[in-house]
Scaffold this motif. Structure first.
Motif, PDB file in Angstrom:
ATOM      1  N   ALA A 147       0.827  -1.208   0.000  1.00 62.72           N
ATOM      2  CA  ALA A 147       0.000   0.000   0.000  1.00 62.72           C
ATOM      3  C   ALA A 147       0.862   1.259   0.000  1.00 62.72           C
ATOM      4  CB  ALA A 147      -0.920  -0.011   1.220  1.00 62.72           C
ATOM      5  N   LYS A 155       1.633   4.249  -3.056  1.00 69.07           N
ATOM      6  CA  LYS A 155       1.449   5.682  -2.761  1.00 69.07           C
ATOM      7  C   LYS A 155       2.710   6.496  -3.094  1.00 69.07           C
ATOM      8  CE  LYS A 155      -0.114   8.527   1.076  1.00 69.07           C
ATOM      9  NZ  LYS A 155      -1.498   8.834   1.265  1.00 69.07           N
ATOM     10  N   ALA A 177      -2.660  -5.067  -1.833  1.00 63.21           N
ATOM     11  CA  ALA A 177      -2.635  -3.824  -1.043  1.00 63.21           C
ATOM     12  C   ALA A 177      -2.407  -2.617  -1.957  1.00 63.21           C
ATOM     13  CB  ALA A 177      -1.533  -3.900   0.018  1.00 63.21           C
ATOM     14  N   ALA A 228      -5.609  -1.896  -3.883  1.00 67.79           N
ATOM     15  CA  ALA A 228      -6.590  -1.262  -2.985  1.00 67.79           C
ATOM     16  C   ALA A 228      -6.211   0.207  -2.752  1.00 67.79           C
ATOM     17  CB  ALA A 228      -6.657  -2.010  -1.660  1.00 67.79           C
ATOM     18  N   MET A 229      -4.914   0.450  -2.535  1.00 68.12           N
ATOM     19  CA  MET A 229      -4.460   1.819  -2.307  1.00 68.12           C
ATOM     20  C   MET A 229      -4.687   2.672  -3.558  1.00 68.12           C
ATOM     21  SD  MET A 229      -3.341   3.956  -0.250  1.00 68.12           S
ATOM     22  CE  MET A 229      -2.130   4.178   0.982  1.00 68.12           C
ATOM     23  N   PHE A 236      -8.224   3.748  -3.609  1.00 73.41           N
ATOM     24  CA  PHE A 236      -8.439   4.828  -2.628  1.00 73.41           C
ATOM     25  C   PHE A 236      -7.866   6.149  -3.147  1.00 73.41           C
ATOM     26  CE2 PHE A 236      -8.992   1.444   0.644  1.00 73.41           C
ATOM     27  CZ  PHE A 236     -10.218   1.893   1.108  1.00 73.41           C
ATOM     28  N   GLU A 237      -6.650   6.098  -3.715  1.00 70.14           N
ATOM     29  CA  GLU A 237      -6.019   7.318  -4.234  1.00 70.14           C
ATOM     30  C   GLU A 237      -6.858   7.943  -5.345  1.00 70.14           C
ATOM     31  OE1 GLU A 237      -2.725   8.988  -3.475  1.00 70.14           O
ATOM     32  OE2 GLU A 237      -3.534   8.074  -1.673  1.00 70.14           O
ATOM     33  N   SER A 241      -7.227   5.173   4.113  1.00 70.07           N
ATOM     34  CA  SER A 241      -6.725   4.464   2.939  1.00 70.07           C
ATOM     35  C   SER A 241      -5.651   3.437   3.282  1.00 70.07           C
ATOM     36  CB  SER A 241      -6.218   5.452   1.894  1.00 70.07           C
ATOM     37  OG  SER A 241      -5.219   6.266   2.439  1.00 70.07           O
ATOM     38  N   SER A 295      -6.536  -0.476   3.127  1.00 72.03           N
ATOM     39  CA  SER A 295      -5.832  -1.235   2.068  1.00 72.03           C
ATOM     40  C   SER A 295      -5.142  -2.455   2.681  1.00 72.03           C
ATOM     41  CB  SER A 295      -4.771  -0.378   1.379  1.00 72.03           C
ATOM     42  OG  SER A 295      -5.338   0.756   0.825  1.00 72.03           O
ATOM     43  N   ILE A 331      -7.703  -5.139   3.614  1.00 66.44           N
ATOM     44  CA  ILE A 331      -8.198  -5.827   2.404  1.00 66.44           C
ATOM     45  C   ILE A 331      -7.150  -6.857   1.957  1.00 66.44           C
ATOM     46  CG2 ILE A 331      -8.700  -5.499  -0.076  1.00 66.44           C
ATOM     47  CD1 ILE A 331      -9.908  -2.709   0.785  1.00 66.44           C
ATOM     48  N   ALA A 332      -5.881  -6.434   1.934  1.00 66.09           N
ATOM     49  CA  ALA A 332      -4.808  -7.349   1.511  1.00 66.09           C
ATOM     50  C   ALA A 332      -4.659  -8.517   2.497  1.00 66.09           C
ATOM     51  CB  ALA A 332      -3.494  -6.585   1.390  1.00 66.09           C
TER      52      ALA A 332
END
Lengths: 224, 248
Positions: free
Chosen positions: A166, A170, B206, B209-210, B213-214, B229, B233, B236-237
């Motif tokens: 994640a 980002k 992950a 999912a991120m 969200f982004e 987020s 994320s 979920i992962a």
């Protein structure tokens, strides 16, 4: 110095004294916790393992802490800084919360009123967070048998990949020009030298340094 | 494994953590009262001060729930009491997990894996996590007064308009951190003896999912999701990891 200014200076000095006392006590309590856990369980932290781990952590997080201190302390003022650096979640919670409170109260940066509003806001934020987590932990306790079920083992064993998947997305998306070479190099290294796979705690230091160097060159060339 | 988890979730550990947090919370309450009274004495409007309290409380409520999700994520390997303490004081989910992983490797484990954890490794990891994050406190303790006084007295500089390298430096540091892990997960997924594709699959889920969200935050203006987020994320992962565990 007029009476109000004198009062404000005394008030700020009092906040420094209180903040330092709170900080020293908190540091002693926090360091004591792992030792008390150890005493109750009949084992003590391993000094060699601790030093090896701490040195790697310090290389990464001491500079980050220093930059955070330089950037956030002026925004948080005296009382806000002590509370925020003790209770944490500075970037994601305390700073936005304090800024929001300053906006609503309409106080001017650097004024005594701003100091009061920021300190109250940061302290209230810390109290609310603690209460929410306490409520959550109380609800979590009866769920322990479910959370400890064998079927859920892969979930908890892969919490670190979940974090870096994640976070990676980002940050790589934020600065792909910085990310490309370090990620490619680390991937190739771990494919061709499999012994490196379990050395991420060591690899992250040269990888971070490389990313910083690339970032700095791109910044100097105005390409970020 | 069950034995380890019952040790790190012992009632006595809960009591110790509750006592530490109670002390910090009471002190925060004391500071609120002290500042409120000082504000009144300075002639501030009591209504404005009360609004500061209520707005800060409501502003914090939702992000606090995301921290709670972090406690759940961390509690599977480190137990509830330590996760509760670490995420209530100073720490943040990304710091705690990364440091726990570094500490685990430093004491000879392959990583933060439940089946390898013992109470001995737990207390060492807890100490590294605790002392490793004290940097910010130390800088504040020793330099805050001097630093703020210096800033107040310094003449205001003209803003050049261009932000400094500081913001990019933090991004670069995190890229380095994530790059080392992602490279290791790819290397681990390569078919050979001892290979394991699970960490890479979990990291990919992950990341996806991120990305969603982004997209919602940046393109659809759902700014409120920002606080959730990362934790969402991850959960979920982690849920996907359970599915992969059954399939693989």
């Amino acid at each position: 110095m007029n009476e109000k200014e004198k009062y404000i200076e005394d008030f700020n000095n009092g906040l420094h004294r209180l903040g330092r006392t709170l900080m020293v006590t908190t540091i002693i309590l926090l360091i004591g916790v792992p030792f008390v856990f150890g005493m109750l369980s009949g084992v003590m932290p391993d000094a060699k393992g601790f030093l090896a781990g701490y040195l790697k952590v310090a290389v990464i997080y001491l500079p980050v802490s220093f930059v955070e201190f330089l950037v956030y302390a002026p925004m948080l003022g005296v009382g806000g800084s002590y509370i925020a650096f003790i209770t944490g979640n500075v970037t994601n919670m305390k700073i936005p919360c304090a800024m929001n409170a300053q906006d609503i109260a309409g106080t001017k940066p650097g004024s005594a009123e701003n100091e009061i509003v920021t300190t109250i806001s940061t302290a209230v934020s810390a109290i609310v967070t603690t209460l929410v987590i306490v409520a959550g932990v109380i609800m979590l306790v009866p769920l322990q048998p479910v959370l400890q079920n064998e079927v859920l083992l892969p979930a908890f064993n892969n919490v670190v990949p979940a974090l870096f998947g994640a976070l990676g997305l980002k940050y790589f998306a934020k600065a792909p020009k910085i990310a490309f070479i370090p990620v490619l190099l680390m991937t190739l290294l771990c494919i061709f030298v499999p012994s490196m796979i379990n050395q991420t705690s060591v690899l992250m230091i040269p990888c971070g340094a490389l990313a910083l160097a690339i970032g700095f060159i791109l910044f100097k060339k105005d390409k970020l | 494994m069950g034995d380890y988890l019952s040790q790190v979730n012992a009632t006595s550990f809960y009591v110790i953590v509750a006592a530490v947090l109670a002390f910090i919370t009471i002190m925060c309450g004391y500071i609120v009262v002290k500042c409120y009274r000082a504000g009144i004495k300075m002639g501030m409007d009591p209504a404005a001060l009360k609004k500061t309290i209520t707005s800060s409380a409501t502003f914090t409520l939702l992000p606090s729930i995301s921290i709670l999700l972090g406690v759940i994520a961390l509690s599977g390997t480190l137990g509830v009491p330590l996760s509760w303490l670490r995420l209530s004081v100073i720490g943040s989910l990304q710091y705690e997990l990364n440091v726990a992983e570094i500490a685990a490797q430093s004491i000879g484990l392959s990583g933060l894996r439940l089946e390898e954890m013992t109470i001995g490794s737990f207390v060492t990891i807890a100490l590294v996590m605790t002392i490793g994050i004290l940097g910010g406190l130390m800088f504040t303790l020793f330099f805050l007064k001097k630093y703020l006084n210096k800033i107040r007295k310094a003449p205001k500089k003209e803003n050049s308009g261009k932000p400094g390298f500081g913001a990019h430096a933090t991004t670069a540091m995190f890229i380095g951190l994530c790059g080392a892990y992602i490279g290791a997960y790819i290397g681990k997924a390569v078919p050979r003896e001892g290979s394991d594709i699970m960490p890479l699959l979990v990291a990919i889920v992950a990341g996806i999912a991120m990305a969603v969200f982004e997209f919602l935050i940046q393109k659809k203006g759902k700014v409120a999701l920002e606080n959730f987020s990362l934790a969402a994320s991850m959960l979920i992962a982690m849920a996907a990891a359970v599915g992969f565990g059954i399939i693989l």
